[in-house]
Scaffold this active site. Structure first.
Site, mmCIF file in Angstrom:
data_model
loop_
_atom_site.group_PDB
_atom_site.id
_atom_site.type_symbol
_atom_site.label_atom_id
_atom_site.label_comp_id
_atom_site.label_asym_id
_atom_site.label_seq_id
_atom_site.Cartn_x
_atom_site.Cartn_y
_atom_site.Cartn_z
ATOM 1 N N LYS A 75 0.835 -1.191 0.000
ATOM 2 C CA LYS A 75 0.000 0.000 0.000
ATOM 3 C C LYS A 75 0.872 1.243 0.000
ATOM 4 O O LYS A 75 0.628 2.196 -0.746
ATOM 5 C CB LYS A 75 -0.957 -0.007 1.191
ATOM 6 C CG LYS A 75 -2.078 -0.998 0.936
ATOM 7 C CD LYS A 75 -3.139 -1.021 1.988
ATOM 8 C CE LYS A 75 -4.204 -2.028 1.570
ATOM 9 N NZ LYS A 75 -4.653 -2.895 2.614
ATOM 10 N N LYS A 128 -4.311 -10.240 -9.949
ATOM 11 C CA LYS A 128 -5.190 -10.739 -8.877
ATOM 12 C C LYS A 128 -6.475 -9.919 -8.878
ATOM 13 O O LYS A 128 -6.422 -8.691 -9.012
ATOM 14 C CB LYS A 128 -4.457 -10.558 -7.538
ATOM 15 C CG LYS A 128 -5.320 -10.787 -6.317
ATOM 16 C CD LYS A 128 -4.591 -10.342 -5.052
ATOM 17 C CE LYS A 128 -5.481 -10.464 -3.846
ATOM 18 N NZ LYS A 128 -6.141 -9.284 -3.366
ATOM 19 N N LYS A 139 -10.708 -5.231 -5.535
ATOM 20 C CA LYS A 139 -11.480 -3.994 -5.666
ATOM 21 C C LYS A 139 -10.567 -2.832 -6.008
ATOM 22 O O LYS A 139 -10.931 -1.939 -6.762
ATOM 23 C CB LYS A 139 -12.203 -3.693 -4.347
ATOM 24 C CG LYS A 139 -13.430 -4.545 -4.121
ATOM 25 C CD LYS A 139 -13.867 -4.495 -2.658
ATOM 26 C CE LYS A 139 -13.961 -5.882 -2.074
ATOM 27 N NZ LYS A 139 -13.874 -5.974 -0.627
HETATM 28 P P1 ADP Z 1 -9.956 -6.766 -2.174
HETATM 29 O O1 ADP Z 1 -8.518 -7.034 -2.556
HETATM 30 O O2 ADP Z 1 -10.851 -6.913 -3.339
HETATM 31 O O3 ADP Z 1 -10.148 -5.450 -1.453
HETATM 32 P P2 ADP Z 1 -10.229 -7.929 0.434
HETATM 33 O O4 ADP Z 1 -8.865 -7.463 0.794
HETATM 34 O O5 ADP Z 1 -11.404 -7.263 1.042
HETATM 35 O O6 ADP Z 1 -10.368 -7.921 -1.154
HETATM 36 O O7 ADP Z 1 -10.286 -9.497 0.745
HETATM 37 C C1 ADP Z 1 -11.279 -10.167 1.495
HETATM 38 C C2 ADP Z 1 -10.969 -11.657 1.509
HETATM 39 O O8 ADP Z 1 -10.999 -12.177 0.176
HETATM 40 C C3 ADP Z 1 -9.587 -12.001 2.055
HETATM 41 O O9 ADP Z 1 -9.640 -13.241 2.729
HETATM 42 C C4 ADP Z 1 -8.740 -12.114 0.821
HETATM 43 O O10 ADP Z 1 -7.609 -12.954 1.007
HETATM 44 C C5 ADP Z 1 -9.720 -12.726 -0.158
HETATM 45 N N1 ADP Z 1 -9.419 -12.317 -1.540
HETATM 46 C C6 ADP Z 1 -9.540 -11.074 -2.073
HETATM 47 N N2 ADP Z 1 -9.219 -11.068 -3.375
HETATM 48 C C7 ADP Z 1 -8.873 -12.356 -3.677
HETATM 49 C C8 ADP Z 1 -8.457 -13.009 -4.880
HETATM 50 N N3 ADP Z 1 -8.332 -12.362 -6.021
HETATM 51 N N4 ADP Z 1 -8.184 -14.318 -4.803
HETATM 52 C C9 ADP Z 1 -8.319 -15.005 -3.657
HETATM 53 N N5 ADP Z 1 -8.718 -14.452 -2.496
HETATM 54 C C10 ADP Z 1 -9.009 -13.139 -2.506
#
Ligand code: ADP
Ligand code: TRP
Length: 322
Positions: free
Chosen positions: A110, A189, A192
């Site tokens: 970040k 990956k 959001k």
């Molecule tokens: P984002 O990256 O979209 O903001 P979050 O950080 O809110 O997602 O992740 C919420 C949960 O979903 C966590 O357990 C995270 O490891 C999982 N997660 C998020 N994106 C992925 C992905 N592309 N593949 C696998 N797991 C994911």
């Protein structure tokens, strides 16, 4: 066995969230005591707009219930209803070397992406450790990017236990290899923050279809044989399809003659079929928000009981004069 996982209300859940975290934790409600929560304290690190914050939290509660979270089996709650969490996080922070947090990839990424970090962002893994340790969780189902945070939790718990005896249970991350990193429409990956997501419940299916059609591929002509193992469409298709369907699609890739547009449409169709019953359930739930609110209230009561007990033990161990 106690299973725990949480997710931040930062926007509509996508396929990565669903397959790596939501579905596994919901499945585990059959195997042990599942604690599932909306990690709203964590979201304050990005100082969200209050209106969006609230509607994202409400929507996330609907999403979980629609996806099969059973409040009779799992304890479902809002993190911010458990007022002992920040207290435990504070105590744990005093057992957390700065270096441990400085090494966290998520924080470093970040900062590398230009985010000016507030103290909350830096402290984020300690808050997460409080969530996990508070309920003596054994298993934490998450995507790969959260694995390090569970390891940090174990490290903090061990430091605490070294001083006060075996107070905390050391949790294990549970990461499903086939869904550990779900690919996004641009090949990175799915996240959001990259704007490359496919939402599981967008009310506008036309818009969702467009997200599928955006999936980046190589520029092979329809006639050319294609490599399924190097294609995001196929990677996403595998999440939904049966083994037979996967083999069949792989063969058609290798044989040539398959247009990527067709593969995208088949992926979209199987996605719609998979989520159709959940979409229906979600529509029903929207008209009964009183029920959703009551589920979260009851969940918070149960989680608070455990949190009160844990904090009472911890306060004694630390030696507060109470
Ligand atoms: P984002 O990256 O979209 O903001 P979050 O950080 O809110 O997602 O992740 C919420 C949960 O979903 C966590 O357990 C995270 O490891 C999982 N997660 C998020 N994106 C992925 C992905 N592309 N593949 C696998 N797991 C994911
Ligand atoms: N940090 C997690 C995420 O962004 C959410 C979270 C907060 C969490 N506390 C947790 C996940 C405890 C598992 C266990 O996805």
């Amino acid at each position: 066995m106690r299973i725990l996982s949480g997710i931040q209300p930062t926007g509509a859940p996508h396929l990565g969230n669903y397959f790596a975290m939501m579905r596994p934790v919901i499945e585990l409600q059959e195997k042990g005591e599942a604690y599932i929560f909306i990690a709203d304290y964590h979201t304050v690190t990005v100082t969200p707009d209050p209106k969006d914050f609230k509607s994202n939290s409400i929507n996330l509660a609907l999403d979980f219930l629609a996806c099969g979270l059973d409040p009779e089996k799992a304890v479902f709650f809002r993190q911010s209803d458990i007022i002992q969490i920040p207290e435990l996080a504070w105590i744990l922070s005093c057992f957390t070397p700065m270096g441990l947090l400085e090494r966290c990839h998520s924080y470093k990424d970040k900062v590398a992406n230009g985010i000016v970090p507030n103290c909350g962002l830096f402290y984020y893994p300690v808050l997460m450790a409080a969530d996990i340790l508070m309920y003596k969780s054994n298993i934490v189902p998450v995507g790969r990017d959260q694995k390090q945070h569970v390891e940090v939790t174990r490290d903090i718990a061990q430091r605490f236990n070294n001083k006060y005896g075996d107070v905390f249970v050391l949790p294990e991350p549970q990461i499903k290899e086939n869904v550990a990193t779900v690919v996004g429409t641009d090949g990175r990956k799915m996240s959001k923050s990259y704007g490359n997501t496919i939402e599981i419940f967008n009310s506008n299916l036309k818009k969702t279809r467009k997200s599928f059609m955006k999936i980046v591929t190589d520029s092979k002509t329809p006639e050319e044989p294609k490599d399924p193992d190097n294609c995001s469409i196929f990677a996403l298709y595998k999440l939904f399809a049966s083994e037979k369907q996967i083999d069949n699609m792989a063969e058609r890739y290798r044989a040539g003659g398959l247009m990527y547009g067709m593969a995208k449409q088949e992926l979209f169709d199987i996605f719609c079929e998979y989520f159709a019953p959940m979409r229906k359930k979600r529509e029903e739930l929207v008209s009964d928000m009183g029920y959703v609110e009551s589920v979260l209230r009851k969940g918070a009561e149960k989680a608070s009981e455990v949190a009160c007990q844990t904090m009472s033990d911890i306060r004694k161990k630390v030696g507060f004069w109470t």
